[in-house]
Design a protein around this motif. Structure first.
Motif, short mmCIF file in Angstrom:
data_model
loop_
_atom_site.label_atom_id
_atom_site.label_comp_id
_atom_site.label_asym_id
_atom_site.label_seq_id
_atom_site.Cartn_x
_atom_site.Cartn_y
_atom_site.Cartn_z
N PHE A 47 17.39 25.65 6.51
CA PHE A 47 18.77 25.60 7.01
C PHE A 47 18.76 25.49 8.54
CE2 PHE A 47 20.55 26.93 3.03
CZ PHE A 47 19.74 27.92 2.52
N LEU A 54 27.03 26.09 9.60
CA LEU A 54 25.91 25.50 8.88
C LEU A 54 25.93 24.00 9.09
CD1 LEU A 54 23.54 26.01 6.94
CD2 LEU A 54 25.14 25.64 5.05
N ASN A 57 21.53 21.84 5.32
CA ASN A 57 21.02 22.60 4.17
C ASN A 57 20.10 21.63 3.44
OD1 ASN A 57 20.54 23.67 1.62
ND2 ASN A 57 22.58 24.52 1.42
N SER A 65 20.84 32.52 0.61
CA SER A 65 22.16 32.37 1.19
C SER A 65 22.11 32.71 2.67
CB SER A 65 23.15 33.29 0.46
OG SER A 65 24.40 33.25 1.09
#
Lengths: 118, 109
Positions: A47, A54, A57, A65
């Motif tokens: 990530f 974010l 990913n 997570s």
């Protein structure tokens, strides 16, 4: 202060446990990264957060997570992991170019969390 | 797909020897090539190279990039036991940083 600090250094967890990895930097970097590194392999990107959002990913399973509560902190929440998830988890940070938003490729790494899933 | 290949994968030499580590790459929209040293856990930054033919130097370590032939070398002269580590090459292309497999260097006294 040019350190990226990760806690814990070692973690052993069962497949039904929930745990969190923590990462902190005070270099004013606005990009923060999670990498996974298996033994004798290169780090693999998981990530990327840019300005607490974010940004990337890399198709990581939902049992991982990430969370970026503020510009200095990055967490990785773990739930229902598998034994094959055992690895060294590295956090890194870098500058972000103002204007373009491009991530500076010079990364500063923490010492990692060595995770074992039983 | 972007690719970075390092050679050799493993190298054992005696203290005082000179070593050359190799990194070749195939990356879309090359931006830069970086060398990191990984002892135990945290990779630490050594060099970033963006231009061909310009040598970067830090003490006994030096590195150079050839953008035409798509490779870089990392030289370490007068090696010491403290140079024992994994040396990672990484290349920044259009998006993310892509790492090679690393060269595990062992310096024997």
């Amino acid at each position: 202060d040019t350190e990226v600090t990760q806690t814990p250094k070692h973690l052993v967890m069962g497949m039904t446990n929930k745990k969190s990895l923590k990462c902190e930097q005070h270099m004013g970097h606005r990009a923060m990264y999670w990498y996974k590194q298996k033994a004798k392999k290169p780090p693999e990107l998981m990530f990327v957060y840019s300005y607490e959002k974010l940004s990337i990913n890399e198709s990581v399973p939902s049992r991982f997570s990430p969370e970026c509560p503020n510009s200095s902190l990055l967490n990785l929440h773990l739930h229902a992991l598998q034994p094959e998830d055992s690895a060294l988890y590295l956090c890194a940070s870098s500058q972000v170019a103002t204007g373009t938003g491009a991530f500076n490729e010079k990364l500063f790494f923490g010492s990692g969390t060595q995770l074992s899933v039983l | 797909e972007d690719k970075v290949v390092q050679s050799p994968l493993s190298l054992v030499v005696h203290e005082g020897d000179t070593v050359t580590l190799n990194c070749s790459y195939e990356v879309t929209n090359f931006r830069s090539l970086l060398w990191y040293k990984q002892e135990k856990k945290a990779p630490t930054f050594l060099f970033m190279l963006t231009s061909s033919g310009i040598e970067k130097k830090s003490g006994r370590l030096s590195s150079i990039l050839d953008k035409k032939e798509l490779f870089s070398i990392l030289n370490i002269t007068a090696t010491q036991t403290g140079d024992s580590a994994i040396y990672l090459c990484a290349v920044k292309g259009a998006q993310k940083l892509v790492f090679g497999q690393g060269t595990r260097l062992t310096i024997n006294p």
